[in-house]
Design a protein around this motif. Sequence first.
Motif, PDB file in Angstrom:
ATOM      1  N   LYS A  87       0.823  -1.215   0.000  1.00  0.00           N
ATOM      2  CA  LYS A  87       0.000   0.000   0.000  1.00  0.00           C
ATOM      3  C   LYS A  87       0.855   1.263   0.000  1.00  0.00           C
ATOM      4  N   LEU A  88       2.033   1.184   0.638  1.00  0.00           N
ATOM      5  CA  LEU A  88       2.897   2.354   0.730  1.00  0.00           C
ATOM      6  C   LEU A  88       3.727   2.585  -0.533  1.00  0.00           C
ATOM      7  N   ALA A  89       4.093   1.503  -1.213  1.00  0.00           N
ATOM      8  CA  ALA A  89       5.007   1.605  -2.354  1.00  0.00           C
ATOM      9  C   ALA A  89       4.552   2.600  -3.421  1.00  0.00           C
ATOM     10  N   PRO A  90       3.267   2.615  -3.823  1.00  0.00           N
ATOM     11  CA  PRO A  90       2.868   3.566  -4.876  1.00  0.00           C
ATOM     12  C   PRO A  90       2.990   5.029  -4.454  1.00  0.00           C
ATOM     13  N   LEU A  91       3.061   5.287  -3.155  1.00  0.00           N
ATOM     14  CA  LEU A  91       3.131   6.667  -2.674  1.00  0.00           C
ATOM     15  C   LEU A  91       4.553   7.206  -2.636  1.00  0.00           C
ATOM     16  N   LEU A  92       5.543   6.320  -2.601  1.00  0.00           N
ATOM     17  CA  LEU A  92       6.928   6.753  -2.421  1.00  0.00           C
ATOM     18  C   LEU A  92       7.394   7.769  -3.476  1.00  0.00           C
ATOM     19  N   PRO A  93       7.081   7.571  -4.749  1.00  0.00           N
ATOM     20  CA  PRO A  93       7.559   8.568  -5.736  1.00  0.00           C
ATOM     21  C   PRO A  93       6.996   9.968  -5.505  1.00  0.00           C
ATOM     22  N   LYS A  94       5.891  10.063  -4.759  1.00  0.00           N
ATOM     23  CA  LYS A  94       5.257  11.360  -4.517  1.00  0.00           C
ATOM     24  C   LYS A  94       5.751  12.027  -3.233  1.00  0.00           C
ATOM     25  N   LEU A  95       6.537  11.297  -2.451  1.00  0.00           N
ATOM     26  CA  LEU A  95       7.017  11.813  -1.168  1.00  0.00           C
ATOM     27  C   LEU A  95       8.396  12.452  -1.336  1.00  0.00           C
ATOM     28  N   PRO A  96       8.819  13.269  -0.369  1.00  0.00           N
ATOM     29  CA  PRO A  96      10.131  13.926  -0.477  1.00  0.00           C
ATOM     30  C   PRO A  96      11.269  12.917  -0.603  1.00  0.00           C
ATOM     31  N   ALA A  97      12.322  13.319  -1.285  1.00  0.00           N
ATOM     32  CA  ALA A  97      13.507  12.469  -1.427  1.00  0.00           C
ATOM     33  C   ALA A  97      14.105  12.172  -0.057  1.00  0.00           C
ATOM     34  N   LEU A 117       3.598 -12.484  16.622  1.00  0.00           N
ATOM     35  CA  LEU A 117       4.773 -11.659  16.351  1.00  0.00           C
ATOM     36  C   LEU A 117       4.374 -10.200  16.158  1.00  0.00           C
ATOM     37  N   ARG A 118       5.068  -9.288  16.838  1.00  0.00           N
ATOM     38  CA  ARG A 118       4.754  -7.860  16.764  1.00  0.00           C
ATOM     39  C   ARG A 118       5.807  -7.140  15.927  1.00  0.00           C
ATOM     40  N   SER A 119       5.333  -6.217  15.119  1.00  0.00           N
ATOM     41  CA  SER A 119       6.253  -5.454  14.289  1.00  0.00           C
ATOM     42  C   SER A 119       5.705  -4.059  14.024  1.00  0.00           C
ATOM     43  N   LEU A 120       6.611  -3.159  13.654  1.00  0.00           N
ATOM     44  CA  LEU A 120       6.283  -1.789  13.274  1.00  0.00           C
ATOM     45  C   LEU A 120       6.706  -1.612  11.822  1.00  0.00           C
ATOM     46  N   CYS A 121       5.796  -1.172  10.982  1.00  0.00           N
ATOM     47  CA  CYS A 121       6.058  -1.092   9.550  1.00  0.00           C
ATOM     48  C   CYS A 121       5.710   0.300   9.044  1.00  0.00           C
ATOM     49  N   GLY A 122       6.597   0.888   8.256  1.00  0.00           N
ATOM     50  CA  GLY A 122       6.257   2.213   7.750  1.00  0.00           C
ATOM     51  C   GLY A 122       7.364   2.889   6.989  1.00  0.00           C
ATOM     52  N   LEU A 123       7.540   4.182   7.254  1.00  0.00           N
ATOM     53  CA  LEU A 123       8.470   5.019   6.514  1.00  0.00           C
ATOM     54  C   LEU A 123       9.497   5.641   7.456  1.00  0.00           C
ATOM     55  N   TRP A 124      10.728   5.663   7.005  1.00  0.00           N
ATOM     56  CA  TRP A 124      11.873   6.190   7.763  1.00  0.00           C
ATOM     57  C   TRP A 124      12.262   7.521   7.147  1.00  0.00           C
ATOM     58  N   LEU A 125      12.198   8.585   7.942  1.00  0.00           N
ATOM     59  CA  LEU A 125      12.461   9.923   7.440  1.00  0.00           C
ATOM     60  C   LEU A 125      13.691  10.519   8.119  1.00  0.00           C
ATOM     61  N   PRO A 126      14.603  11.105   7.360  1.00  0.00           N
ATOM     62  CA  PRO A 126      15.677  11.862   8.007  1.00  0.00           C
ATOM     63  C   PRO A 126      15.076  13.050   8.748  1.00  0.00           C
ATOM     64  N   VAL A 127      15.740  13.505   9.802  1.00  0.00           N
ATOM     65  CA  VAL A 127      15.170  14.553  10.649  1.00  0.00           C
ATOM     66  C   VAL A 127      14.934  15.851   9.884  1.00  0.00           C
ATOM     67  N   ARG A 128      15.644  16.066   8.790  1.00  0.00           N
ATOM     68  CA  ARG A 128      15.436  17.282   8.014  1.00  0.00           C
ATOM     69  C   ARG A 128      14.029  17.346   7.413  1.00  0.00           C
ATOM     70  N   LEU A 129      13.328  16.195   7.394  1.00  0.00           N
ATOM     71  CA  LEU A 129      11.970  16.156   6.846  1.00  0.00           C
ATOM     72  C   LEU A 129      10.906  16.192   7.944  1.00  0.00           C
ATOM     73  N   ARG A 130      11.318  16.524   9.160  1.00  0.00           N
ATOM     74  CA  ARG A 130      10.357  16.552  10.271  1.00  0.00           C
ATOM     75  C   ARG A 130       9.179  17.481   9.968  1.00  0.00           C
ATOM     76  N   SER A 131       9.448  18.600   9.327  1.00  0.00           N
ATOM     77  CA  SER A 131       8.371  19.559   9.026  1.00  0.00           C
ATOM     78  C   SER A 131       7.400  19.034   7.963  1.00  0.00           C
ATOM     79  N   ASP A 132       7.779  17.958   7.272  1.00  0.00           N
ATOM     80  CA  ASP A 132       6.921  17.391   6.234  1.00  0.00           C
ATOM     81  C   ASP A 132       6.032  16.261   6.746  1.00  0.00           C
ATOM     82  N   VAL A 133       6.162  15.924   8.027  1.00  0.00           N
ATOM     83  CA  VAL A 133       5.458  14.757   8.561  1.00  0.00           C
ATOM     84  C   VAL A 133       3.942  14.877   8.401  1.00  0.00           C
ATOM     85  N   ASP A 134       3.373  16.016   8.730  1.00  0.00           N
ATOM     86  CA  ASP A 134       1.915  16.164   8.635  1.00  0.00           C
ATOM     87  C   ASP A 134       1.425  15.924   7.214  1.00  0.00           C
ATOM     88  N   GLY A 135       2.131  16.484   6.254  1.00  0.00           N
ATOM     89  CA  GLY A 135       1.748  16.283   4.863  1.00  0.00           C
ATOM     90  C   GLY A 135       1.878  14.832   4.439  1.00  0.00           C
TER      91      GLY A 135
END
Length: 219
Positions: A87-97, A117-135
């Motif tokens: 579900k996340l893969a198609p969105l990656l090209p639209k997200l910040p580098a 088994l418990r796991s956390l799955c998602g997106l890893w953002l460098p801290v410089r993109l913190r301001s982009d999290v809401d978007g």
Amino acid sequence: MSCDGISPTSTHHCRSFLLRSGLSSGQPAMVLLMMAGATCAVTFVGVPWYFGLFRSIQFTETRMEAAVFVFVTHVGPYKDVGNIFAKLAPLLPKLPAGVQTAFIGLDSPRHVEASKLRSLCGLWLPVRLRSDVDGILQAISAGAGLKMSVREINAARAQHTFFPLRNQLSYMLGPMKVYSAAFTGLDAPPCGCVELYHSDQIEYIFALENPEDYKWPDA
């Protein structure tokens, strides 16, 4: 290979070919068998090599940079988390580098049954993109229908290694090789492990500090 049982003209050409190639009428079958054996050998050796099964896993000391982890929780077999990343893969090209898909497994399949088994799955953002999290959260909610949580990951001393990412099999073969090596190759028990999925390889980061960053979210 034999030249018997064919027309005289064909027989002449067949024997001429055998003479030019230096083969007797009984040798081509042996050559074909040798070629088949060589092909099998290349397959049995080449395919595992291509997927990294002959690779020696070496861990390197590193300093893991701080990051922002946007994730959903998952309970069940680790192999099923592919549905989330699909579900996340198609969105990656639209997200910040710089945004990468990431996985944190919290339980060992050796000690916990697959359904728990418990796991956390998602997106890893460098801290410089913190301001982009809401978007990013809005884009994921609209495009993938996932409600994500956000966690600050602190910089930490760590050891890491890489495994080639060839196709879907790599997501299974990588952990088999890397985690087995980690049991004996790491100097100290890790606080947590992050799998970062690059375009051509999987990076395994074993954090040696800040265990609170790698725990199951509070209810």
